[in-house]
Scaffold this active site. Structure first.
Site: not given
Ligand code: IMP
Length: 183
Positions: A48, A103-104, A107, A157, A163
């Site tokens: 991402g 990072e993109d 979450d 999103v 994606d």
């Molecule tokens: P976390 O460990 O829950 O913070 O995961 C983060 C990862 O989940 C990001 O690097 C994204 O690849 C994916 N992700 C989380 N939210 C979204 C979203 O709204 N759209 C697309 N990918 C997401």
């Protein structure tokens, strides 16, 4: 790909390409000031962060190096568990390096929290994070993000590297995916 190419798949446009570039320019000025005289290593998290990395790196006026990691989070369905497996590791020795994780989106924060801890054990001089997007309402663990782009609501999103089922990464801007696409 433009918003008009996938209009019916979106419920909302969040950020245009110009708005994203303006925000990355702001973050780049701060990074340049903070890292003047050093050569930080930007670590992009595949897949991402590819667009963020490409545009942020070109915006920066200080020397940098780039490397990439791919990680996968064990968990059920779309829920991140915080238990992370490295699919592709860095090729760079981190001893004495100033590392900036790129990072993109953040979450739950679980993946990044693990990643920062992992990189910190490899002898890096410092480890900071730049993230274009953050969903504060989805946080399960607080991650200290030094360079944050936009805070967004807890919605799914897409675009600008993000994606759904490997689609929409090539959308120039960022929008909220319409529920009919995934339900
Ligand atoms: P976390 O460990 O829950 O913070 O995961 C983060 C990862 O989940 C990001 O690097 C994204 O690849 C994916 N992700 C989380 N939210 C979204 C979203 O709204 N759209 C697309 N990918 C997401």
């Amino acid at each position: 790909m433009e918003f008009s190419d996938i209009e019916s798949d979106l419920t909302e446009i969040l950020f245009t390409e110009d708005e994203i570039h303006a925000k990355l320019a702001e973050l780049a000025r701060r990074i340049e000031a903070d890292y003047a005289g050093t050569k930080p290593l930007l670590v992009g998290v595949l897949r991402g962060a590819v667009m963020v990395m490409a545009d942020l790196a070109r915006e920066l006026t200080i020397p940098i190096e780039m490397d990439w990691m791919a990680v996968s989070s064990y968990g059920s369905g779309t829920q991140s568990s915080g238990v992370v497996r490295i699919l592709k590791d860095l090729d760079t020795d981190l001893h004495g390096r100033h590392v900036i994780i790129v990072e993109d989106i953040i979450d739950s924060g679980l993946t990044l929290s693990w990643l920062r801890g992992n990189l910190a054990t490899r002898g890096a001089e410092s480890v900071e994070i730049v993230a274009l997007l953050r969903k504060p309402d989805a946080a399960k663990v607080e991650v200290d993000v030094k360079y944050e782009g936009f805070q967004i609501p807890n919605a799914f999103v897409i675009g600008y590297g993000l994606d759904y089922a490997e689609q929409y990464r090539n959308l120039r801007g960022i929008g909220v995916l319409a529920p009919h696409v995934y339900s």
